[in-house]
Design an enzyme around this catalytic site. Structure first.
Site, PDB file in Angstrom:
ATOM      1  N   PHE A 138       1.062  -1.292   0.026  1.00  6.19           N
ATOM      2  CA  PHE A 138       0.244  -0.110   0.113  1.00  6.19           C
ATOM      3  C   PHE A 138       1.207   0.931   0.046  1.00  6.19           C
ATOM      4  O   PHE A 138       1.715   1.489   0.728  1.00  6.19           O
ATOM      5  CB  PHE A 138      -1.177   0.081   1.107  1.00  6.19           C
ATOM      6  CG  PHE A 138      -1.544   0.793   0.883  1.00  6.19           C
ATOM      7  CD1 PHE A 138      -3.135   1.208   0.603  1.00  6.19           C
ATOM      8  CD2 PHE A 138      -1.691   2.702   1.943  1.00  6.19           C
ATOM      9  CE1 PHE A 138      -3.999   1.804   0.481  1.00  6.19           C
ATOM     10  CE2 PHE A 138      -2.743   3.666   2.236  1.00  6.19           C
ATOM     11  CZ  PHE A 138      -3.817   3.433   0.793  1.00  6.19           C
ATOM     12  N   ASP A 223       9.207   2.396   1.116  1.00  5.79           N
ATOM     13  CA  ASP A 223       7.641   3.657   1.704  1.00  5.79           C
ATOM     14  C   ASP A 223       7.906   3.144   3.104  1.00  5.79           C
ATOM     15  O   ASP A 223       7.294   1.653   3.891  1.00  5.79           O
ATOM     16  CB  ASP A 223       7.189   3.046   1.187  1.00  5.79           C
ATOM     17  CG  ASP A 223       5.459   3.402   1.476  1.00  5.79           C
ATOM     18  OD1 ASP A 223       5.580   4.056   2.822  1.00  5.79           O
ATOM     19  OD2 ASP A 223       4.648   3.639   0.914  1.00  5.79           O
ATOM     20  N   LYS A 252       2.594  10.420   8.223  1.00  5.08           N
ATOM     21  CA  LYS A 252       2.380   9.615  10.081  1.00  5.08           C
ATOM     22  C   LYS A 252       2.949  10.251  10.939  1.00  5.08           C
ATOM     23  O   LYS A 252       2.038  10.932  11.049  1.00  5.08           O
ATOM     24  CB  LYS A 252       2.300   8.094   9.265  1.00  5.08           C
ATOM     25  CG  LYS A 252       1.068   7.575   8.271  1.00  5.08           C
ATOM     26  CD  LYS A 252       0.628   6.281   9.148  1.00  5.08           C
ATOM     27  CE  LYS A 252      -0.488   5.423   7.487  1.00  5.08           C
ATOM     28  NZ  LYS A 252      -1.425   5.797   8.162  1.00  5.08           N
TER      29      LYS A 252
END
Length: 402
Positions: A138, A223, A252
């Site tokens: 993702f 990532d 995040k």
């Protein structure tokens, strides 16, 4: 506690691309949340691995208030002091020499993928554009990032997928070796697959990927939107293995709840983004960078990073005990404070039920697919909050098994 709006208003005024739970949080402190009815919850979800320092951390409030009285926005026509300070600290703390700021993980990954292709084009020609990623990965919700992410449910129905992207199974080095070529510009990996089930990559696998990238003159992109900023007990997960990427993305926890993301890379690669090739109106926003700088100052300390591993061991032991006691979990995996409790065969597909029952018992957890209950609490969650959260989760599992 009265409220002028509530959960039902979501269905009336919001685009229905989300399905929010039936409570609306209004206040947070540390690892506790309170809803409109003033009911308290222990937060083990952390805003999906975002609230690195919990809710309403006084140092973050102070940083935001200080900057709010100085400068809010100037655009990318000029730079600003908070952005320069944050970039300098990220460079000093990592392999990177250059930083690009944006607002979300998807935007950081979009920048990384575009940079990789521009680098391939400039160094080897237009044919060097293939990107290889992993199934069940993702990387965001933009059209480019859902194409790179290996989950068709996020890309189907949006027209032709972007070309030049291949997918191989995670941790399958033979499959990658068969797929990679001299036309590959980048291999994209999550050092810990988050949405894909909280699966850490082995050091051996990451080393082998690095070697293949070097052999074929391809960039290695990590990532670390979910695994970065102390989440694994190191500032970034790549530091666990010692395998250094060419490009790294962060978001995040970087802002601890304030929207910001970053793409980190070397000077030699960064120079392929010349003026006008990429940008972000809000990227490097002074408010976001001031808050993120304070978060970085707190997280990147031995006290916090060592504490992550200590908390990991406590929570993992509790989850494993629950698995034995109730037969709901078959195993517990993950790294640091990104943990996944895998549903046993008897309860396969019922992670959502655990999430719902846990909320009813006053503790917030997440899913990572239908078969994994995911926990991503504050990196500094207090021991008493861990204990209370585990007590409430145990009550939810007790109800689940009847």
């Amino acid at each position: 506690m009265s409220a002028t709006v509530g959960r039902s208003d979501f269905d009336r005024v919001m685009v229905p691309n989300y399905a929010p739970v039936n409570m609306v949080p209004v206040r947070g402190a540390g690892s506790r949340l309170w809803d409109q009815q003033d009911r308290e919850y222990v937060d083990l979800a952390g805003g999906i691995a975002v609230n690195a320092l919990g809710h309403a951390h006084p140092a973050m409030i102070e940083a935001l208030n200080e900057q709010a009285h100085k400068l809010w926005h100037v655009s990318n026509i000029m730079t600003n002091e908070p952005a320069l300070r944050l970039a300098d600290k990220l460079v000093r703390a990592t392999f990177a020499e250059r930083v690009f700021f944006a607002n979300s993980g998807a935007e950081a990954n979009e920048a990384a993928f575009k940079l990789a292709r521009r680098w391939g084009h400039n160094t080897c020609g237009a044919q060097k554009h293939q990107i290889i990623a992993c199934t069940n990965s993702f990387h965001g919700r933009s059209l480019f990032t859902v194409s790179v992410g290996g989950q068709p449910k996020y890309s189907e129905g949006f027209g032709p997928a972007m070309g030049g992207i291949s997918h191989v199974p995670y941790q399958d080095i033979a499959a990658l070796e068969a797929a990679i070529s001299d036309d590959t510009c980048a291999v994209v990996l999550e050092p810990v697959q988050g949405e894909g089930g909280v699966i850490p990559a082995s050091t051996e696998y990451l080393r082998a990927v690095r070697a293949l990238c070097d052999k074929h003159h391809a960039l290695l992109v990590f990532d670390e939107v979910q695994s970065g900023m102390g989440r694994t007990g190191k500032l970034f997960a790549y530091m666990q293995s010692g395998v250094v990427p060419d490009i790294l993305t962060s978001a995040k926890s970087l802002g601890g709840g304030f929207p910001i993301s970053a793409m980190l890379t070397t000077a030699a690669i960064a120079e392929h983004f010349v003026v006008g090739t990429h940008g972000s109106t809000y990227g490097g926003n002074p408010l976001a960078c001031a808050v993120a700088e304070r978060v970085l100052d707190i997280v990147n300390t031995p006290a916090v990073l060592d504490g992550v591993q200590q908390r990991h061991e406590t929570i993992r032991a509790e989850l494993e005990q629950m698995g034995t006691e109730f037969g709901v979990f078959s195993s517990v995996r993950g790294s640091g404070l990104l943990l996944g409790a895998v549903m046993s065969d008897t309860f396969k597909g019922r992670a959502k039920d655990v999430q719902a029952l846990a909320q009813e018992e006053g503790v917030l957890v997440l899913q990572a697919g239908p078969d994994v209950v995911r926990l991503a609490p504050s990196l500094i969650i207090e021991q008493e909050d861990i204990a209370e959260g585990m007590t409430r989760l145990r009550a939810a599992l007790r109800r689940m098994v009847g």
